[in-house]
Design a protein around this motif. Sequence first.
Motif, short mmCIF file in Angstrom:
data_model
loop_
_atom_site.label_atom_id
_atom_site.label_comp_id
_atom_site.label_asym_id
_atom_site.label_seq_id
_atom_site.Cartn_x
_atom_site.Cartn_y
_atom_site.Cartn_z
N ASP A 155 4.82 20.70 -2.40
CA ASP A 155 3.26 20.86 -1.74
C ASP A 155 3.65 20.04 -0.48
OD1 ASP A 155 2.89 17.55 -1.91
OD2 ASP A 155 1.38 18.63 -3.22
N ALA A 156 3.21 20.36 0.56
CA ALA A 156 3.55 19.69 1.68
C ALA A 156 3.17 17.79 1.68
CB ALA A 156 2.18 20.36 2.58
N VAL A 157 2.50 17.30 0.97
CA VAL A 157 2.66 15.74 0.92
C VAL A 157 3.29 15.09 0.46
CG1 VAL A 157 1.08 13.99 0.34
CG2 VAL A 157 -0.39 15.98 0.65
N ALA A 158 3.39 15.79 -0.12
CA ALA A 158 5.48 15.27 -1.07
C ALA A 158 6.90 15.37 -0.22
CB ALA A 158 5.82 16.02 -2.43
N VAL A 159 6.94 16.50 1.12
CA VAL A 159 7.57 16.27 2.16
C VAL A 159 7.60 15.80 2.73
CG1 VAL A 159 8.40 18.36 3.25
CG2 VAL A 159 7.61 18.98 1.13
N ALA A 160 5.84 15.35 2.81
CA ALA A 160 5.58 14.22 4.22
C ALA A 160 6.40 12.55 3.77
CB ALA A 160 4.12 14.38 4.22
N PHE A 162 0.59 -1.66 -0.19
CA PHE A 162 -0.01 0.28 0.56
C PHE A 162 0.98 1.32 -0.32
CE2 PHE A 162 -1.74 3.32 2.58
CZ PHE A 162 -2.60 4.42 1.53
N LEU A 163 1.87 1.64 1.17
CA LEU A 163 2.67 2.40 1.35
C LEU A 163 3.67 2.27 -0.64
CD1 LEU A 163 3.91 2.06 4.41
CD2 LEU A 163 2.06 3.37 3.30
N ALA A 164 4.10 1.54 -0.44
CA ALA A 164 4.51 1.65 -2.23
C ALA A 164 4.08 2.02 -3.06
CB ALA A 164 5.20 0.20 -2.56
N PRO A 177 13.47 8.21 -4.06
CA PRO A 177 12.08 8.23 -4.70
C PRO A 177 11.05 9.22 -4.85
CG PRO A 177 11.86 5.70 -4.26
CD PRO A 177 13.31 6.54 -3.02
N ILE A 178 10.54 9.82 -5.78
CA ILE A 178 10.18 11.42 -5.71
C ILE A 178 11.37 12.60 -6.23
CG2 ILE A 178 9.08 13.73 -5.15
CD1 ILE A 178 7.33 11.07 -3.41
N LEU A 179 12.42 12.24 -5.08
CA LEU A 179 13.41 13.32 -5.94
C LEU A 179 14.12 12.26 -7.14
CD1 LEU A 179 14.37 13.87 -1.48
CD2 LEU A 179 12.71 15.10 -3.09
N ARG A 186 4.52 5.60 -5.79
CA ARG A 186 4.57 5.51 -7.06
C ARG A 186 3.46 6.37 -7.52
NH1 ARG A 186 4.21 -0.48 -5.70
NH2 ARG A 186 7.17 -1.39 -5.74
N GLU A 187 2.13 6.96 -6.96
CA GLU A 187 1.40 7.87 -7.00
C GLU A 187 2.27 8.88 -7.31
OE1 GLU A 187 -2.28 9.19 -4.77
OE2 GLU A 187 -3.55 7.70 -6.20
N ARG A 188 2.70 8.91 -6.17
CA ARG A 188 3.44 10.20 -6.16
C ARG A 188 4.41 10.48 -7.95
NH1 ARG A 188 2.17 15.60 -3.99
NH2 ARG A 188 0.08 15.32 -2.81
#
Length: 193
Positions: A91-96, A50-52, A120-122, A56-58
């Motif tokens: 945004d706040a969610v991405a940083v979190a 679920f967390l992965a 990931p993301i960065l 992946r959605e981000r």
Amino acid sequence: MRDARRQLFDAAERVLLRDGPRALTSRAVTTEAGCAKGVLHRHFADFDEFLAELVRERVAGVERQAGVLRAAAGTGTVTGNLAGALIELFDAVAVAVVGLLVFRDDLRALLRVTAPAGVPILTEAAGMIAVYLAEERAMGRIAADADVDTLALMLIGSGHLLFAGWQGAPPDAAEVDRLVSTALADVLQRRLL
């Protein structure tokens, strides 16, 4: 539940923003979503998966943003385009979520099966900016010898620190613009010589 996956992701983001990565459990997510714990396990093999998928959605969002940023090459200003991209990215969610990735080694390991090294993301964001800067370099809007890969890492690292360091409201556009202008000052000035 209508669109249970989306509701679970939204609930996880709320828990993460409000209570931090230590509080993000399957029970906390399902309680926040107002559903039974079995709903999560009906859509995902386990909580790690679920967390992965949340991450992946981000990452998919960064990939969509990359297309928009690349299309902006040659328009507006390089500094303005990048500042806008950083504001949207962090945004706040991405940083979190980045904080969650730092907190959970097992989650990073699970994602490394399909994702490149790094966070990931960065990592994807740095790639997005490098591609954009390469386009601008090809158009002559930054110096021909600009090291776009290093500039991208500088902007992502500095941008993340800037956004992660704020309590409450995120930095304003002028502060982000100043960060980007400073990072690119040399390659923008050398282009003009």
